[in-house]
Design an enzyme around this catalytic site. Structure first.
Site, short mmCIF file in Angstrom:
data_model
loop_
_atom_site.label_atom_id
_atom_site.label_comp_id
_atom_site.label_asym_id
_atom_site.label_seq_id
_atom_site.Cartn_x
_atom_site.Cartn_y
_atom_site.Cartn_z
CG HIS A 73 -0.44 0.01 2.54
ND1 HIS A 73 -0.25 1.17 3.26
CD2 HIS A 73 -0.03 -1.00 3.36
CE1 HIS A 73 0.22 0.87 4.46
NE2 HIS A 73 0.38 -0.42 4.55
CG ASP A 190 3.05 0.61 7.63
OD1 ASP A 190 2.64 0.05 6.61
OD2 ASP A 190 2.38 0.70 8.67
CD GLU A 224 -2.66 -1.52 5.70
OE1 GLU A 224 -2.61 -2.50 6.46
OE2 GLU A 224 -2.31 -0.38 6.07
CD GLU A 225 -1.33 2.63 7.59
OE1 GLU A 225 -1.90 2.19 8.60
OE2 GLU A 225 -0.12 2.42 7.35
CG ASP A 245 2.01 -3.78 5.33
OD1 ASP A 245 2.87 -2.92 5.61
OD2 ASP A 245 0.78 -3.55 5.36
CG HIS A 325 1.53 3.00 12.48
ND1 HIS A 325 0.18 2.77 12.59
CD2 HIS A 325 1.86 2.55 11.25
CE1 HIS A 325 -0.27 2.19 11.49
NE2 HIS A 325 0.73 2.04 10.67
#
Ligand SMILES: [Zn+2]
Length: 348
Positions: A73, A190, A224-225, A245, A325
């Site tokens: 993603h 990410d 995706e998130e 991922d 994150h």
């Protein structure tokens, strides 16, 4: 069979450009277009966009049979303008799952409706140590105590509106990309690191004059998130899907920044045992530095496809990313391991 050579220098240059292309979930067109530029150079590939904006490339295989797909993603954590405050500063609404303290003090860009970017910084409302003393550390970080200070002359809501800023404008956090000694430190590795791995695996195959064993779909997801990226856009011919991922690195985790990881279970439950076994076998055969791990707080885009009714064997591989994150970091060795794992899978 020997795996084809990966152009690591070009892959990292592409990754740097992708990291520097803002793409909070819902505002991903620039990042998708950059991926399209790379994929469109591959002879024989068919490119299409889904209605919600994902990019789907199809590479014909050497043999007839069920198709395979890889998904990664380009969308990232970010925010939207929730409210213009009376002092001219902005209250935000989060896009994706993260804690405010992980972006406190970060530079931001607000994308106004007419396209003009306005820079600023995310701060707590009681930011000055000389004014607020102990409250700077004691204040709980939440939607009400965080605000964007714009780098523009404004002290009122009207002045901020005059800059073109409005409710719903997308806000991107500065990626702060730093490459040193093989390490890559940046926000949003990410999952941009894996997008680079996936595209440069496909490029390595084509550049070496090789063909994937089976017809292969490269799915570049853009939601995706928020949990539904790959829910659409995987063709019905696909019988196996590998989510590419990031691997979760930290206390108690087997994953690290120098290996690729096969995730056998995350918050959504176990992945497909048969496909996992095959991927582990390939990693051993090709001596790919790898780990096997379970991620405690994690969901993948492949699981989004499962939940949407997708009937595929599903696995998840990716490079170890420290402080996910947050201000993330990985190493080139993990990217090479992940790319080689994709190559071994697609060619066998
Ligand atoms: Zn991700």
């Amino acid at each position: 069979m020997k795996l084809p050579e990966i152009n690591t220098a070009e892959m990292k240059a592409f990754l740097t450009e992708l990291l520097n292309t803002p793409s909070p979930t819902g505002f991903t067109e620039g990042a998708i277009a950059l991926c399209e530029d790379v994929l469109s150079t591959l002879p024989g590939i068919k490119l299409a966009r889904t209605h919600k904006g994902a990019l789907v490339g199809t590479l014909p295989g050497a043999e007839d049979g069920p198709w395979r797909a890889l998904t990664a993603h380009v969308d990232t954590l970010g925010a939207m303008v929730k409210e213009i405050k009376a002092n001219g500063r902005l209250k935000l609404s989060k896009l994706g799952g993260y804690a405010w303290n992980t972006v406190e003090g970060e530079g931001v860009t607000v994308f106004t409706r007419n396209g003009d970017p306005v820079p600023g910084c995310l701060l707590i409302t009681k930011a000055s140590a000389h004014v607020h003393g102990q409250d700077v550390s004691k204040t709980e970080r939440n939607d009400d105590t965080m605000e964007v200070r714009l780098d523009a002359r404004t002290t009122s809501a009207d002045e901020t509106r005059a800059l073109g800023i409005g409710i719903g404008d997308f806000v991107a956090f500065d990626p702060r990309v730093v490459l040193t000694d093989g390490f890559i430190r940046a926000r949003h590795l990410d999952d941009k690191a894996c997008v680079a791995c996936m595209l440069y695996a496909a490029k390595a195959i084509v550049d070496a004059g090789m063909t994937p064993k089976l017809t292969t779909v490269l799915h570049i997801s853009n939601y995706e998130e928020v949990g539904h990226g790959a829910a659409a856009g995987i063709p019905t011919q696909v019988s196996e899907l590998v989510s590419v991922d990031m691997a979760a690195v930290g206390d108690g985790q087997a994953s690290d920044e120098f290996h690729a990881t096969l995730c056998v279970k995350d918050s959504g439950g176990p992945y497909h045992h048969g496909l996992n076994q095959r991927l582990r076998g390939l990693a051993e055969t090709y001596e790919i530095p790898h780990k096997v791990d379970i991620y405690p707080y994690y969901g993948s885009d492949g699981e989004a496809f499962w939940r949407a009714g997708g009937d595929v064997a599903l696995a998840l591989i990716g490079p170890g990313v420290d402080a996910s994150h947050n201000y993330e970091r990985t190493h080139t060795e993990a990217l090479i391991a992940t790319t080689n794992w994709c190559l071994a899978y697609l060619l066998n």
